[in-house]
Design a protein around this motif. Sequence first.
Motif, short mmCIF file in Angstrom:
data_model
loop_
_atom_site.label_atom_id
_atom_site.label_comp_id
_atom_site.label_asym_id
_atom_site.label_seq_id
_atom_site.Cartn_x
_atom_site.Cartn_y
_atom_site.Cartn_z
N ARG A 61 -6.94 0.33 -7.82
CA ARG A 61 -7.80 0.92 -8.56
C ARG A 61 -7.40 0.75 -9.99
NH1 ARG A 61 -8.14 6.83 -9.43
NH2 ARG A 61 -10.09 7.17 -10.73
N LYS A 102 -4.10 -4.48 4.36
CA LYS A 102 -5.14 -4.45 3.56
C LYS A 102 -4.92 -3.45 2.51
CE LYS A 102 -10.07 -2.75 3.61
NZ LYS A 102 -11.23 -2.17 4.45
N TRP A 158 -6.00 -1.40 -1.49
CA TRP A 158 -7.03 -0.82 -2.40
C TRP A 158 -6.53 -0.75 -3.54
CZ3 TRP A 158 -6.07 0.65 2.59
CH2 TRP A 158 -7.14 0.72 3.60
N THR A 213 -2.77 1.15 -2.88
CA THR A 213 -2.55 2.02 -1.61
C THR A 213 -2.72 0.87 -0.71
OG1 THR A 213 -3.50 3.79 -2.51
CG2 THR A 213 -3.11 3.86 -0.20
N ASP A 214 -1.83 0.67 0.47
CA ASP A 214 -2.13 -0.24 1.45
C ASP A 214 -2.41 0.60 2.68
OD1 ASP A 214 0.24 0.71 2.81
OD2 ASP A 214 1.61 -0.71 1.58
N SER A 215 -2.65 0.01 3.92
CA SER A 215 -3.13 0.37 5.07
C SER A 215 -1.96 0.80 5.80
CB SER A 215 -3.97 -0.48 6.00
OG SER A 215 -3.23 -1.77 5.99
N GLU A 235 -11.11 -2.05 -7.74
CA GLU A 235 -12.07 -1.48 -8.64
C GLU A 235 -11.58 -1.31 -9.98
OE1 GLU A 235 -12.38 2.57 -7.22
OE2 GLU A 235 -13.60 3.35 -9.25
N VAL A 243 -8.17 -7.08 0.27
CA VAL A 243 -7.99 -6.36 -1.06
C VAL A 243 -9.40 -5.96 -1.51
CG1 VAL A 243 -7.02 -6.25 -3.33
CG2 VAL A 243 -5.98 -7.65 -1.64
N GLU A 244 -9.58 -4.56 -1.70
CA GLU A 244 -10.80 -4.11 -2.55
C GLU A 244 -10.09 -3.54 -3.74
OE1 GLU A 244 -12.74 -2.04 1.62
OE2 GLU A 244 -12.65 -0.92 -0.35
#
Length: 391
Positions: free
Chosen positions: A318, A314, A316, A331-333, A278, A275-276
């Motif tokens: 935000r 994975k 992301w 959003t995923d991969s 922000e 997980v990224e």
Amino acid sequence: MRRFSLWLRGRPLVADSGLAMALLLLEVLGVANSDHKLAYLGIGVLLPGPVAFRRLYPRAMAAAMLALSITSTVVGYLAEDKADHIALFGLGIMLYTLVAYVGRREGLWFAAGLAVDSSFSFLLLHKPAGSDAIFTAMFFLLCWTLAEFIGARHAYDTEVAARLAVADYDRERRAHDAVSFERTRIARELHDVVAHAVSVIIVQADGARYALRRDPDAAEQALTAIAGTGREALRELRRTVALLRIEPALEQVPQHGTAGIAKLVEMMRGTGLAVELELTGELDTIPPEVSLGVHRIVQESLTNTLRHAGPHPKAWVRVLRRETDVLIEVTDSGGIPVQDPNGNAIKGGGMGLAGMRERIAVLGGTLETGRATDCAWRVCATIPLDISDET
């Protein structure tokens, strides 16, 4: 024995030191096979040392063990002593440690160093390369294979522990949300009781003021109504406030805001979901209901990603606080959904998106879900900051 095993698992230095002492004892017993006992013993005392710290500093100790092995070869060549050091079995232990606890890439680098070291030893000491080379290769292959099994077991245990932590965390959250919902219901009931009583009192007081001189009986009746309404409101107020007296300790209340999202993301990472995150803007000062809504959208989106985005998911995340609302985008991969042993896709309960839509509808926001052009799943929600309560 299980308690002792768990005790050792939490103290790797103790167990590894015992293993190093065993290798040292074998080295001392092997001095009789050497023609140059002093040189043999000097190297033999050093060789088990890295084994004691193999799990604390695996890369450094593996390099030290390899360097000591090469040194033992050089010393044996200079002293014309072909006696084998039993503590060199520690090379296999180091290979096992790197593969099981660090990774295959480090294990491959160490295996390449072992190949160079073994070739150097056979050539410099003129040892027969047939059976010894086969035994050495089989020994290292056995260490690698064992490390693969143990490493997979450790990874499985870690993931299970992380998933259990997420489940416990989610259960605590749901319990806290249930309590918060009940407290909100009580607060609304309190508002209705007080607002109704005050409205009646105001109306009756105005009537009593006008009737005080012209119609004393009507004024007395109004004052009686005011007293009765006040007493009833006071009873309702005491009853309702009594339900709110017990406050949970602050450290026991699950966190919302940036701390709660960060904790949630960290726990999801422990399950194997990359997980990224922000976070932008002052998210800790937004209303509690908005903060809870943000947390729930992120939590449900990451849970769906973990279930449906394939074996190596994975995501992301935000979260952006804007002037009038909060934007949540996850959003995923994409990828193939996780499958059961029969090859069938594992489906969720089907209530995740519906629950998110209901929560967003209550908060007066918007929700968009669907697949992007690259097959990735995207959840985009906005929650207004200004939520007007019912009166």
